[in-house]
Design a protein around this motif. Structure first.
Motif, PDB file in Angstrom:
ATOM      1  N   ILE A   6       0.835  -1.208   0.000  1.00 43.16           N
ATOM      2  CA  ILE A   6       0.000   0.000   0.000  1.00 43.16           C
ATOM      3  C   ILE A   6       0.866   1.254   0.000  1.00 43.16           C
ATOM      4  CG2 ILE A   6      -1.664   1.348   1.334  1.00 43.16           C
ATOM      5  CD1 ILE A   6      -2.754  -1.347   2.391  1.00 43.16           C
ATOM      6  N   LEU A   7       1.840   1.302   0.869  1.00 40.81           N
ATOM      7  CA  LEU A   7       2.684   2.488   0.999  1.00 40.81           C
ATOM      8  C   LEU A   7       3.597   2.663  -0.220  1.00 40.81           C
ATOM      9  CD1 LEU A   7       3.467   2.107   4.791  1.00 40.81           C
ATOM     10  CD2 LEU A   7       2.128   3.947   3.745  1.00 40.81           C
ATOM     11  N   LYS A   8       4.021   1.554  -0.806  1.00 44.11           N
ATOM     12  CA  LYS A   8       4.815   1.646  -2.035  1.00 44.11           C
ATOM     13  C   LYS A   8       3.997   2.304  -3.135  1.00 44.11           C
ATOM     14  CE  LYS A   8       7.279  -1.121  -5.487  1.00 44.11           C
ATOM     15  NZ  LYS A   8       7.649  -2.506  -5.926  1.00 44.11           N
ATOM     16  N   PHE A   9       2.739   1.890  -3.270  1.00 42.01           N
ATOM     17  CA  PHE A   9       1.872   2.494  -4.268  1.00 42.01           C
ATOM     18  C   PHE A   9       1.660   3.983  -3.984  1.00 42.01           C
ATOM     19  CE2 PHE A   9      -2.468   3.936  -5.215  1.00 42.01           C
ATOM     20  CZ  PHE A   9      -2.410   3.928  -6.597  1.00 42.01           C
ATOM     21  N   LEU A  10       1.436   4.338  -2.718  1.00 45.49           N
ATOM     22  CA  LEU A  10       1.203   5.740  -2.369  1.00 45.49           C
ATOM     23  C   LEU A  10       2.436   6.601  -2.647  1.00 45.49           C
ATOM     24  CD1 LEU A  10      -0.810   5.266   0.941  1.00 45.49           C
ATOM     25  CD2 LEU A  10      -1.692   6.029  -1.275  1.00 45.49           C
ATOM     26  N   ARG A  11       3.616   6.049  -2.453  1.00 47.94           N
ATOM     27  CA  ARG A  11       4.836   6.801  -2.789  1.00 47.94           C
ATOM     28  C   ARG A  11       4.904   7.076  -4.295  1.00 47.94           C
ATOM     29  NH1 ARG A  11       7.073   3.575   1.337  1.00 47.94           N
ATOM     30  NH2 ARG A  11       7.836   4.855   3.073  1.00 47.94           N
ATOM     31  N   GLU A  12       4.481   6.104  -5.076  1.00 47.62           N
ATOM     32  CA  GLU A  12       4.472   6.299  -6.513  1.00 47.62           C
ATOM     33  C   GLU A  12       3.459   7.377  -6.911  1.00 47.62           C
ATOM     34  OE1 GLU A  12       6.497   5.004  -8.867  1.00 47.62           O
ATOM     35  OE2 GLU A  12       7.611   4.265  -7.135  1.00 47.62           O
ATOM     36  N   VAL A  13       2.334   7.392  -6.236  1.00 49.70           N
ATOM     37  CA  VAL A  13       1.333   8.431  -6.497  1.00 49.70           C
ATOM     38  C   VAL A  13       1.907   9.808  -6.179  1.00 49.70           C
ATOM     39  CG1 VAL A  13      -0.909   9.370  -5.816  1.00 49.70           C
ATOM     40  CG2 VAL A  13      -0.640   6.902  -6.105  1.00 49.70           C
ATOM     41  N   MET A  14       2.631   9.917  -5.071  1.00 49.81           N
ATOM     42  CA  MET A  14       3.213  11.194  -4.682  1.00 49.81           C
ATOM     43  C   MET A  14       4.189  11.712  -5.738  1.00 49.81           C
ATOM     44  SD  MET A  14       3.746  10.334  -0.627  1.00 49.81           S
ATOM     45  CE  MET A  14       4.390  11.930  -0.125  1.00 49.81           C
ATOM     46  N   LYS A  15       4.860  10.789  -6.428  1.00 50.91           N
ATOM     47  CA  LYS A  15       5.820  11.184  -7.468  1.00 50.91           C
ATOM     48  C   LYS A  15       5.158  11.384  -8.833  1.00 50.91           C
ATOM     49  CE  LYS A  15       8.546   7.647  -6.751  1.00 50.91           C
ATOM     50  NZ  LYS A  15       9.704   6.713  -6.877  1.00 50.91           N
ATOM     51  N   ASN A  18      -0.828  12.421 -11.436  1.00 50.57           N
ATOM     52  CA  ASN A  18      -1.487  12.924 -12.636  1.00 50.57           C
ATOM     53  C   ASN A  18      -2.358  11.814 -13.216  1.00 50.57           C
ATOM     54  OD1 ASN A  18       0.124  11.486 -14.945  1.00 50.57           O
ATOM     55  ND2 ASN A  18       1.692  12.312 -13.546  1.00 50.57           N
ATOM     56  N   ARG A  19      -3.347  12.183 -13.987  1.00 46.86           N
ATOM     57  CA  ARG A  19      -4.326  11.223 -14.503  1.00 46.86           C
ATOM     58  C   ARG A  19      -3.744  10.207 -15.478  1.00 46.86           C
ATOM     59  NH1 ARG A  19      -7.197  15.822 -13.362  1.00 46.86           N
ATOM     60  NH2 ARG A  19      -9.083  15.481 -12.096  1.00 46.86           N
ATOM     61  N   PRO A  20      -2.886  10.606 -16.415  1.00 49.10           N
ATOM     62  CA  PRO A  20      -2.337   9.588 -17.332  1.00 49.10           C
ATOM     63  C   PRO A  20      -1.589   8.477 -16.600  1.00 49.10           C
ATOM     64  CG  PRO A  20      -1.993  11.774 -18.223  1.00 49.10           C
ATOM     65  CD  PRO A  20      -2.506  11.968 -16.833  1.00 49.10           C
ATOM     66  N   TRP A  21      -0.742   8.854 -15.624  1.00 50.43           N
ATOM     67  CA  TRP A  21      -0.009   7.827 -14.871  1.00 50.43           C
ATOM     68  C   TRP A  21      -0.980   6.940 -14.106  1.00 50.43           C
ATOM     69  CZ3 TRP A  21       0.224   6.205  -9.867  1.00 50.43           C
ATOM     70  CH2 TRP A  21       1.260   5.324  -9.546  1.00 50.43           C
ATOM     71  N   LYS A  76      -3.841  21.331  -7.212  1.00 53.07           N
ATOM     72  CA  LYS A  76      -4.716  20.677  -8.185  1.00 53.07           C
ATOM     73  C   LYS A  76      -4.346  19.218  -8.431  1.00 53.07           C
ATOM     74  CE  LYS A  76      -7.054  24.414  -8.684  1.00 53.07           C
ATOM     75  NZ  LYS A  76      -8.421  24.501  -8.104  1.00 53.07           N
ATOM     76  N   SER A  77      -3.537  18.635  -7.562  1.00 56.38           N
ATOM     77  CA  SER A  77      -3.218  17.210  -7.689  1.00 56.38           C
ATOM     78  C   SER A  77      -4.512  16.408  -7.616  1.00 56.38           C
ATOM     79  CB  SER A  77      -2.276  16.766  -6.570  1.00 56.38           C
ATOM     80  OG  SER A  77      -1.081  17.514  -6.587  1.00 56.38           O
ATOM     81  N   PRO A  78      -4.766  15.535  -8.564  1.00 57.31           N
ATOM     82  CA  PRO A  78      -6.080  14.870  -8.610  1.00 57.31           C
ATOM     83  C   PRO A  78      -6.282  13.742  -7.600  1.00 57.31           C
ATOM     84  CG  PRO A  78      -4.704  14.143 -10.434  1.00 57.31           C
ATOM     85  CD  PRO A  78      -3.948  15.252  -9.752  1.00 57.31           C
ATOM     86  N   TYR A  79      -5.183  13.241  -7.007  1.00 62.40           N
ATOM     87  CA  TYR A  79      -5.327  12.077  -6.138  1.00 62.40           C
ATOM     88  C   TYR A  79      -4.722  12.328  -4.755  1.00 62.40           C
ATOM     89  CZ  TYR A  79      -6.067  10.245 -10.786  1.00 62.40           C
ATOM     90  OH  TYR A  79      -6.523  10.078 -12.058  1.00 62.40           O
ATOM     91  N   LYS A  80      -5.263  11.653  -3.773  1.00 60.79           N
ATOM     92  CA  LYS A  80      -4.740  11.745  -2.417  1.00 60.79           C
ATOM     93  C   LYS A  80      -3.440  10.940  -2.309  1.00 60.79           C
ATOM     94  CE  LYS A  80      -9.361  12.192  -0.409  1.00 60.79           C
ATOM     95  NZ  LYS A  80     -10.407  11.561   0.438  1.00 60.79           N
ATOM     96  N   ASN A  81      -2.679  11.206  -1.259  1.00 61.44           N
ATOM     97  CA  ASN A  81      -1.456  10.432  -1.022  1.00 61.44           C
ATOM     98  C   ASN A  81      -1.600   9.558   0.211  1.00 61.44           C
ATOM     99  OD1 ASN A  81      -1.368  12.315   0.978  1.00 61.44           O
ATOM    100  ND2 ASN A  81       0.575  13.248   0.358  1.00 61.44           N
TER     101      ASN A  81
END
Length: 240
Positions: A6-15, A18-21, A76-81
């Protein structure tokens, strides 16, 4: 609960917020979300052993959208971390207090109580603390509550930055600098009247939620804060 994944995925989101990723990694999101929800299901099962009021609560009742509401935010980041779940007998939007679990890189925590009350309800809680001081002091002055929530004199609001992952803890996210208007400034327990919320929180290391053993410590932490929450909820019940 596979908190590492879970935390590995959230770190990737933080980096890559954006919607395409995110669309390219939607399967990873679904896997992380399912792991988190399984952990929350286990948490609900454990909490209901000492708090029957939440027996009807489902995982769906407790979790939040991963998509951020950016309409009124400069960010304006579309997703939570983070992933968060609020286990409350009256629902996530209730004034009543409940149990909160939060997974975020560098800022994992557990919390009990409520973190926002309208002025009239907050005033009623303060009056109740003054009227039933002995009972209140038993709730916040016992050994377990002090150990879990009052041992860090310099703790900062964990929802405003990365402060909780180092094991810090606290009671009250905000407090007045002086006594609230209409209350006696010279009352010997005036520090409890300065609270603007009744949220007891405890930060934990990222590895805390790995596996199933965390449920035992979660239960001890939540049990320690439940008398305080029950005290405040009894006041709030007159307004909901």
């Amino acid at each position: 609960m596979n908190s590492k994944m879970i935390l590995k995925f959230l770190r990737e989101v933080m980096k890559n917020n954006n919607r395409p990723w995110f669309q390219e990694h939607k399967a990873e999101y679904e896997a992380a979300r399912q792991e988190f929800e399984q952990g929350i299901a286990a948490a609900i099962g454990r909490i209901m052993t000492f708090d029957e009021e939440i027996k009807h609560v489902t995982v769906k009742d407790t979790t939040y959208r991963f998509y951020r509401d950016t309409r009124f935010s400069p960010d304006k980041s579309p997703y939570k971390n983070h992933f968060g779940a609020y286990i409350n007998a009256h629902g996530k939007k209730a004034l009543r207090g409940g149990y909160y679990i939060h997974l975020e890189p560098g800022n994992c925590l557990m919390a009990v109580g409520n973190y926002w009350l309208p002025t009239n309800v907050l005033t009623a809680c303060r009056n109740e603390i003054m009227g039933n001081t002995e009972q209140w002091l038993k709730c916040v002055g016992n050994v377990d509550f002090k150990r879990y929530f009052l041992s860090d004199a310099h703790a900062e609001n964990p929802f405003l930055g990365e402060h909780s992952g180092n094991g810090s803890s606290g009671f009250g996210l905000e407090r007045l600098k002086t006594c609230p208007s209409g209350f006696p400034k010279d009352w010997e327990h005036v520090e409890w009247l300065r609270l603007k919320d009744y949220c007891a929180w405890r930060g934990v290391e990222e590895r805390f939620f790995e596996g199933d053993h965390w449920l035992d410590e979660m239960e001890r932490v939540f049990r320690a804060a439940k008398p305080m929450m029950d005290f405040v909820n009894a006041v709030i019940d007159d307004y909901e």
